[in-house]
Motif scaffolding. Structure first.
Motif, PDB file in Angstrom:
ATOM      1  N   CYS A 313       0.840  -1.190   0.000  1.00 62.95           N
ATOM      2  CA  CYS A 313       0.000   0.000   0.000  1.00 62.95           C
ATOM      3  C   CYS A 313       0.881   1.247   0.000  1.00 62.95           C
ATOM      4  O   CYS A 313       1.990   1.231   0.536  1.00 62.95           O
ATOM      5  CB  CYS A 313      -0.898   0.024   1.234  1.00 62.95           C
ATOM      6  SG  CYS A 313      -2.151  -1.256   1.288  1.00 62.95           S
ATOM      7  N   GLN A 314       0.369   2.320  -0.573  1.00 68.89           N
ATOM      8  CA  GLN A 314       1.093   3.588  -0.620  1.00 68.89           C
ATOM      9  C   GLN A 314       0.438   4.582   0.333  1.00 68.89           C
ATOM     10  O   GLN A 314      -0.789   4.659   0.417  1.00 68.89           O
ATOM     11  CB  GLN A 314       1.093   4.148  -2.035  1.00 68.89           C
ATOM     12  CG  GLN A 314       1.726   3.219  -3.060  1.00 68.89           C
ATOM     13  CD  GLN A 314       1.554   3.739  -4.484  1.00 68.89           C
ATOM     14  OE1 GLN A 314       1.405   4.934  -4.708  1.00 68.89           O
ATOM     15  NE2 GLN A 314       1.552   2.822  -5.441  1.00 68.89           N
ATOM     16  N   TYR A 315       1.254   5.358   1.039  1.00 72.40           N
ATOM     17  CA  TYR A 315       0.734   6.284   2.034  1.00 72.40           C
ATOM     18  C   TYR A 315       1.684   7.474   2.144  1.00 72.40           C
ATOM     19  O   TYR A 315       2.804   7.444   1.650  1.00 72.40           O
ATOM     20  CB  TYR A 315       0.605   5.584   3.394  1.00 72.40           C
ATOM     21  CG  TYR A 315       1.901   4.936   3.843  1.00 72.40           C
ATOM     22  CD1 TYR A 315       2.834   5.641   4.596  1.00 72.40           C
ATOM     23  CD2 TYR A 315       2.214   3.633   3.456  1.00 72.40           C
ATOM     24  CE1 TYR A 315       4.025   5.068   4.983  1.00 72.40           C
ATOM     25  CE2 TYR A 315       3.413   3.044   3.839  1.00 72.40           C
ATOM     26  CZ  TYR A 315       4.314   3.761   4.602  1.00 72.40           C
ATOM     27  OH  TYR A 315       5.508   3.193   4.965  1.00 72.40           O
ATOM     28  N   LYS A 316       1.206   8.522   2.816  1.00 74.18           N
ATOM     29  CA  LYS A 316       2.019   9.721   3.008  1.00 74.18           C
ATOM     30  C   LYS A 316       2.452   9.815   4.472  1.00 74.18           C
ATOM     31  O   LYS A 316       1.634   9.663   5.382  1.00 74.18           O
ATOM     32  CB  LYS A 316       1.229  10.969   2.610  1.00 74.18           C
ATOM     33  CG  LYS A 316       0.960  11.060   1.119  1.00 74.18           C
ATOM     34  CD  LYS A 316       0.425  12.422   0.732  1.00 74.18           C
ATOM     35  CE  LYS A 316       0.328  12.556  -0.784  1.00 74.18           C
ATOM     36  NZ  LYS A 316      -0.099  13.912  -1.203  1.00 74.18           N
ATOM     37  N   LYS A 317       3.720  10.103   4.675  1.00 76.35           N
ATOM     38  CA  LYS A 317       4.252  10.163   6.036  1.00 76.35           C
ATOM     39  C   LYS A 317       4.066  11.526   6.699  1.00 76.35           C
ATOM     40  O   LYS A 317       4.411  11.687   7.863  1.00 76.35           O
ATOM     41  CB  LYS A 317       5.727   9.773   6.037  1.00 76.35           C
ATOM     42  CG  LYS A 317       5.954   8.290   5.774  1.00 76.35           C
ATOM     43  CD  LYS A 317       7.382   7.876   6.098  1.00 76.35           C
ATOM     44  CE  LYS A 317       7.554   6.365   6.021  1.00 76.35           C
ATOM     45  NZ  LYS A 317       8.913   5.930   6.421  1.00 76.35           N
ATOM     46  N   ALA A 326      -4.251   4.800   3.111  1.00 77.76           N
ATOM     47  CA  ALA A 326      -3.313   4.159   2.186  1.00 77.76           C
ATOM     48  C   ALA A 326      -4.003   3.745   0.891  1.00 77.76           C
ATOM     49  O   ALA A 326      -5.139   3.265   0.900  1.00 77.76           O
ATOM     50  CB  ALA A 326      -2.689   2.933   2.848  1.00 77.76           C
ATOM     51  N   LYS A 327      -3.285   3.937  -0.207  1.00 81.98           N
ATOM     52  CA  LYS A 327      -3.780   3.496  -1.509  1.00 81.98           C
ATOM     53  C   LYS A 327      -3.548   1.996  -1.634  1.00 81.98           C
ATOM     54  O   LYS A 327      -2.475   1.483  -1.304  1.00 81.98           O
ATOM     55  CB  LYS A 327      -3.051   4.243  -2.623  1.00 81.98           C
ATOM     56  CG  LYS A 327      -3.761   4.177  -3.965  1.00 81.98           C
ATOM     57  CD  LYS A 327      -3.186   5.225  -4.917  1.00 81.98           C
ATOM     58  CE  LYS A 327      -4.062   5.336  -6.160  1.00 81.98           C
ATOM     59  NZ  LYS A 327      -3.576   6.405  -7.063  1.00 81.98           N
ATOM     60  N   ILE A 328      -4.554   1.287  -2.126  1.00 75.50           N
ATOM     61  CA  ILE A 328      -4.496  -0.170  -2.161  1.00 75.50           C
ATOM     62  C   ILE A 328      -3.640  -0.665  -3.325  1.00 75.50           C
ATOM     63  O   ILE A 328      -3.387   0.079  -4.282  1.00 75.50           O
ATOM     64  CB  ILE A 328      -5.912  -0.767  -2.252  1.00 75.50           C
ATOM     65  CG1 ILE A 328      -6.597  -0.329  -3.560  1.00 75.50           C
ATOM     66  CG2 ILE A 328      -6.745  -0.365  -1.041  1.00 75.50           C
ATOM     67  CD1 ILE A 328      -7.922  -1.005  -3.813  1.00 75.50           C
ATOM     68  N   PRO A 329      -3.187  -1.921  -3.269  1.00 76.31           N
ATOM     69  CA  PRO A 329      -2.407  -2.486  -4.378  1.00 76.31           C
ATOM     70  C   PRO A 329      -3.221  -2.533  -5.670  1.00 76.31           C
ATOM     71  O   PRO A 329      -4.453  -2.634  -5.649  1.00 76.31           O
ATOM     72  CB  PRO A 329      -2.078  -3.907  -3.886  1.00 76.31           C
ATOM     73  CG  PRO A 329      -2.239  -3.857  -2.406  1.00 76.31           C
ATOM     74  CD  PRO A 329      -3.308  -2.852  -2.135  1.00 76.31           C
TER      75      PRO A 329
END
Length: 382
Positions: A313-317, A326-329
């Motif tokens: 998943c992609q996310y911003k710190k 989070a953006k899903i796969p």
């Protein structure tokens, strides 16, 4: 023949978490060991002095009596002192503060006070679903302004202004933002207030997350203090681990507070006195309380980031608050299918982003309201 129900019930559904948590519980009853990373219900206790104050107040003579619709004067003074300490905003406790029994109550009462059936309210997409349900139950029209990742989940002012026709009465905003964790800033707040003046509408900021993993708490009321164009809700649920206490506050001009009070005083008979006394104690805790709470949340967030990495998943710190958005796969077509995959295949529950609006379709939300041990177990399972 079935008893007829109100037409308004066709406009809303049972709250998502009401249904989903019942499903999670049924899985548990069937033997599944579900790790719940879905809801923002603080699992850590309130400050110990708050609990002591509550018990002490319960034993005071008269604590069971009806209370003022405006709340205890001492509680409103505690709120004013807290706003000055945290946000450097000066509020008159006698006239510019109204205690609430939680934000949901405030959302409904504010909507009833300022909007007629057929009026229009602007809400962000994605957003806290209660903004939508309150409007639907009151036959208020909804228009969405879209928050997008490429704009750091901040509003497009041109889009908002284009939606502000003659029927528009109010704009809901929520920074720090739930569910994305995007932090607002004074530039955004200034633009919103200028737009409100230009269009003669009300801006209402819902602000319960500003003290969670956030180095710079901000308030809409910092723009120019109290005015006819702004209201702000805040809460002790997240910042003080008091969700079940149902304690919040509405801050704004005397005129606007009185409008809401006219609605609220017809719905309840005042907040339980010991809860107000305990909440006053909570608002007076030393700053070390917030630092300690945030250290715990930071450790949990670091682990959730590891979980998100493992799940691709992609996310911003740079997000704040008690969630990781989070953006899903790519192999999953929606956050809902990904959430079901985690629940049924990994016994881990996280909230699909579609719950908060169409802009959340490809996202999922992880809560930090779980122990480090539980999050580590989730990492192992995934």
């Amino acid at each position: 023949m079935a008893i007829r129900i109100a037409n308004r019930l066709s406009q809303v559904e049972e709250y998502y978490f009401s249904k989903k948590l019942a499903e999670v519980e049924s899985l548990k009853q069937a033997g599944a060991d579900i790790i719940n990373l879905g809801i923002g219900s603080p699992d850590m206790p309130p400050h110990p002095d708050v609990k002591k104050e509550l018990v002490h107040a319960c034993n005071q003579k008269g604590s069971n009596h009806y209370q003022s619709y405006r709340g205890l004067e001492s509680f409103r003074q505690a709120i004013a002192h807290w706003y000055k300490s945290i946000y450097d905003v000066q509020l008159n406790p006698a006239s510019q503060i109204l205690p609430l029994m939680g934000s949901k109550e405030g959302i409904m009462h504010v909507s009833m006070a300022f909007c007629n059936p057929g009026d229009t309210v602007l809400v962000p997409n994605p957003c806290y679903p209660a903004y939508l349900s309150a409007s639907k139950l009151l036959n208020i029209n909804l228009k969405f302004y879209h928050l997008k990742e490429e704009n750091n989940w901040l509003p497009d002012m041109e889009e908002i202004e284009s939606l502000c026709d003659d029927s528009c009465r109010m704009i809901w905003t929520n920074y720090p933002h739930m569910p994305t964790g995007a932090n607002g800033n004074m530039d955004v707040f200034n633009q919103l207030v200028e737009l409100a003046k230009k269009k003669n509408i009300l801006i209402v900021n819902d602000n319960p997350y500003s003290l969670i993993l956030n180095d710079k708490p901000e308030s809409l009321l910092q723009v120019e203090g109290v005015s006819e164009y702004v209201l702000e809700m805040n809460s002790l649920s997240k910042s003080h681990n008091m969700a079940g206490f149902r304690v919040g506050m509405l801050c704004g001009s005397e005129k606007n507070i009185n409008h809401v009070l006219k609605v609220k005083s017809n719905f309840d008979s005042g907040m339980y006195k010991p809860i107000q006394i305990a909440a006053s104690k909570a608002l007076a805790v030393d700053s070390s309380w917030y630092l300690g709470l945030n250290k715990s949340y930071q450790k949990r967030r670091d682990l959730i980031w590891k979980l998100a990495d493992k799940l691709n998943c992609q996310y911003k710190k740079d997000s704040v608050g008690m969630f990781v958005w989070a953006k899903i796969p790519d192999q999953f077509d929606s956050g809902e299918s990904f959430s079901d995959h985690l629940l049924y295949q990994k016994s881990v529950f996280a909230t699909p982003g579609i719950v908060f609006g169409q802009e959340g379709k490809k996202y999922i939300r992880f809560s930090l309201c779980a122990t480090e041990e539980s999050i580590k177990q989730a990492i192992d399972r995934c």
